[in-house]
Structures are given as C-alpha cells and as structure tokens.
Design an enzyme around this catalytic site. Structure first.
Site, short mmCIF file in Angstrom:
data_model
loop_
_atom_site.label_atom_id
_atom_site.label_comp_id
_atom_site.label_asym_id
_atom_site.label_seq_id
_atom_site.Cartn_x
_atom_site.Cartn_y
_atom_site.Cartn_z
N ARG A 144 0.83 -1.21 0.00
CA ARG A 144 0.00 0.00 0.00
C ARG A 144 0.86 1.26 0.00
O ARG A 144 0.58 2.22 -0.70
CB ARG A 144 -0.92 0.00 1.23
CG ARG A 144 -2.05 -1.02 1.13
CD ARG A 144 -2.70 -1.21 2.48
NE ARG A 144 -3.29 0.00 3.01
CZ ARG A 144 -3.41 0.28 4.30
NH1 ARG A 144 -3.01 -0.59 5.22
NH2 ARG A 144 -3.96 1.41 4.70
N SER A 183 -5.97 -2.78 8.99
CA SER A 183 -4.54 -2.83 9.27
C SER A 183 -4.28 -2.59 10.75
O SER A 183 -3.57 -3.34 11.42
CB SER A 183 -3.82 -1.77 8.42
OG SER A 183 -2.53 -1.53 8.88
N1 URA Z 1 -1.32 2.78 10.57
C1 URA Z 1 -1.40 1.44 10.35
O1 URA Z 1 -0.92 0.64 11.14
N2 URA Z 1 -2.00 1.01 9.25
C2 URA Z 1 -2.54 1.84 8.35
O2 URA Z 1 -3.07 1.38 7.38
C3 URA Z 1 -2.45 3.23 8.57
C4 URA Z 1 -1.85 3.67 9.70
#
Ligand code: URA
Length: 426
Positions: A155, A170
């Site tokens: 990403r 996430s």
């Molecule tokens: N922090 C995370 O751990 N994951 C994300 O997708 C964005 C911020």
C-alpha cells in the site's frame, strides 16, 4: 477462485463473500497471489470501498495470518495504543513509560515506520518483557499479522494507504493479535493525516471501535489535530531525542497534551483511576516525578538497548545540518505537515518504495511554531541531511511548508473529540 475475478468484481463495485476475502488474504500471504494483483485489488478497494461484513472478514483473516500474543499472565489489563499516522508523532515513546510507571503494563506492536528502532523481539520475548519490565514495543515480527506487513508495504508503494477500511483492518488486526485488553487509538485529523476532516476521522474511528467490540477488546478513540507536525522534531533519531527530553520534563507541550490525554483513557479503562481527569493527573505525576523516565530506562534495557539513550546519548547525528532562513517577515500561519514529511522523505527518513532503507539520522527540527512572529534572516528550522544535495532540496521544501502571513492566528484545539467504547462522545 481466481484473483483476477475478485479484482474485476471489486472494480465493478460488487461485494465479496467472507470466503472470498479470506481466500485473497490467505493466498497473498502465502505468496500465491503476486504483488501486482494484490495492488490492483487494493486500488479497486480504494475506489469502491468495503462494506462492514467485508471489513470484518478482512480483519479476521489478517489476524489469523499469524501468531497471537498471549498476555494473560501479565494481568487482566494490558494497554496498547495506535496512531493512524501523524508527522512527528513520537507519543508512544512517552505514553508507554508514563502508563507503565502508573502500574499499567504497556505492550505495543509498532507499524513499519518504527521498524528501524531495532525492536526485534520474538513473541515469547515480547510477552516476557511486558511482564518483567512493565512495557515492550516491538516491530511487526514476521509471525505477527504477516498479512498486514505484506499489505502495508504494498500500500505504501502504490498510493493505497488512504482508504478507511484498509486502515481500520490494518490497525485493528495488529491490535487484536497484539494481546492487549485496553486500547486507545489516536485518530489523526487534518492536512497531515490520512483523514482530512473530523467527519472522516469519526467514520474511521467508528469502524475501528466496531472491530474492537466484535473481538472483545476495550477500545476508545481520541481524534487529534494533525495540520502541523507534532512537536518540533521530525525524523527517527530526532524524534526519539525529543521524546526523551519530554520524559526529562522538557518537551513540547503539544506532545505532552496528546500523551496525557491518551494516558488518561488507558488508566480509566483499566480501572486504575475513576475519571479521565484523575488519569491525566496521574500521568503528569509519573512524568514530573521522574518515574516515567525510570520506566523508560527499564524498558530499553529489557529489550537489549542502551538506556543512556534516555539521556540523549548514542543516537546518530546527520553529518550536515543546514538552517532554513526566513526571507520574509510575518506571522507563521501554518507549518504544513505534509510538506515537512515530504522533505523528510527525500532526506531518507522514510520509504518511497517498499525496499528503501531508512536513514535514522536525518530529518527536520523546527525552531518556530504556528503563531510565532518572524523577521527576515530568522532561522525557521534546521534540515539534518546525509548529503549537500538532499539538504538543498529539503531546505526549499521546508521553507515552502512554513507559511507566513500578516494576520495573527487563533489558537486551535489539539484534541478534537474523544469517543468511548460505544462510540459516544466523552
Ligand atoms: N497505521 C497502520 O498501522 N495502518 C494503516 O493502514 C495506517 C496507519
């Protein structure tokens, strides 16, 4: 099932079944779906979104992709914290020692941005360290939520980070696998954050609160402003140094305010205090008495680090430090967090591609804040660089990010909203 069909379905706005989402995550994590297909699916999600059942399935599949941390031996309450990502956000390095000093164990798995800190404990060592030292922070080990590690790297390099459901999955997959029982989430809102306004921030917060509820975790969200960098230092070692100054009683008030607010929630959720205000007062007491600093030394030593870092020693310095000098006069209207972050990225403080190596020494230190008056020739910031070329480009970027104007500026609240476990405003 074929990844190409799922990409096409999502691109057309169709919903996946839980089985399809689980398959996608499992096959990708096992290396049977290539990065380019997963990147295409992520991009399709960015335009079409995920509904609640898809998000639930994604999070559960991500959690199931690896090991779980078992902190039940530490006690009924173990705290964790996560930020949705802000510029100059070093709050965990203050919050952890503060709550640990108040008697609440703190166990945090950090995201990829903190990977350089050498927090390479395995899960068993992590569990032991939380018990013995009162706190531990580890980077994502390959065994903990490997799906997030792989997805996040992808990403990061494909402009697919800023999607609410992907962010929620996430963060919450790591929090759920991380074994803590009370979790405070700092949802950043503003120009320098993934969520540009309070409405978007609250939407993300509610997605995460719901995921917490379905996995039996006590979760609260604090929404805090992220238009300007938090504190004065941005960059890895520079931020550690600033956090250590704060523990010594001498750091920037905005970092202190966020840390005490988050600490107040964690201490109240765990029942150590009965009100948020009592939690904030306890946090301030732990900091001012030096107990938080002592907790930080214990933590660093327990993870095999050098506790003299607490005194600002042993951190790398960039070879080139160049001032950013004001050409004009006026009042600092804003310091654009994104501009400062971009300057830091080109200095080497972050990753532009998934294999980039972070330079821990480089970054930016600000010498002015929003609302300060400046004259021509005043130093606005320093750029800490590895080469003269990157220093020159970063100086221009930092200069552009510090916006001067004629008008006096109004103070803005840093804490925008606080949501309890059920999503009600506190
Ligand atoms: N922090 C995370 O751990 N994951 C994300 O997708 C964005 C911020």
């Amino acid at each position: 099932m074929r990844a190409v069909d799922l990409i096409a379905a999502k691109r057309s706005g169709l919903r996946h079944t839980a089985r399809e989402v689980t398959w996608l995550v499992t096959e990708f994590t096992a290396g049977r779906i290539p990065d380019y297909q997963m990147a295409a699916w992520l991009m399709a999600v960015c335009s079409q979104g995920l509904d609640d059942p898809e998000l639930g399935a994604l999070t559960t599949a991500m959690v199931a992709s690896g090991e779980f941390v078992d902190l039940s031996a530490v006690g009924p309450w173990v705290a964790d914290k996560h930020s949705t990502g802000g510029v100059g956000d070093k709050v965990s390095l203050v919050l952890g020692p503060v709550v640990a000093a108040c008697g609440l164990p703190f166990a945090k798995m950090s995201g990829r941005g903190l990977g350089h800190t050498g927090t390479d404990l395995d899960v068993a060592e992590f569990e032991r360290t939380v018990g013995s030292a009162g706190m531990a922070i580890i980077g994502q080990t390959p065994s903990l939520v490997p799906a997030d590690k792989q997805l996040y790297a992808l990403r990061d390099a494909t402009a697919t980070v800023e999607q609410e459901a992907l962010i929620a999955a996430s963060i919450m997959s790591k929090k759920i696998a991380g074994g803590s029982t009370c979790i405070v989430l700092d949802v950043k809102v503003g120009e320098g954050a993934f969520t540009p306004d309070l409405e978007a921030g609250e939407r993300l917060a509610r997605l995460m609160l719901e995921l917490g509820r379905t996995h039996n975790r006590s979760v609260r969200c604090v929404l805090s402003r992220m238009d300007e960098p938090l504190g004065l230092a941005v960059g890895n070692a520079l931020e550690v140094r600033e956090a250590m100054k704060l523990l010594a009683g001498d750091g920037p008030p905005d970092v202190r305010e966020v840390a005490f607010t988050l600490a107040g929630h964690l201490l109240q959720m765990s029942g150590l205090v009965s009100t948020l205000e009592a939690g904030r007062v306890a946090a301030a007491g732990a900091l001012d008495s030096g107990e938080a600093q002592a907790a930080c030394r214990r933590w660093i030593a327990a993870q095999g680090g050098d506790p003299t870092v607490v005194d600002g020693r042993g951190l790398p310095d960039a070879p080139i430090v160049t001032p950013v000098v004001s050409v004009g006069a006026g009042v600092v209207q804003t310091i654009r967090a994104r501009g400062i972050a971009q300057a830091c990225l080109l200095l080497g403080a972050g990753r532009a591609t998934k294999t980039d190596v972070i330079d821990p020494a480089v970054g930016v230190t600000l010498t002015v804040r929003r609302g300060d008056s400046v004259s021509p020739g005043d130093i606005l910031a320093h750029v800490h660089a590895r080469t003269t070329d990157t220093a020159a480009v970063a100086v221009t970027r930092v200069g552009d990010a510090i916006v001067l104007g004629e008008e006096p500026v109004r103070a803005e609240a840093l804490i925008l909203a606080e949501l309890d476990e059920g999503g009600s405003r506190l």
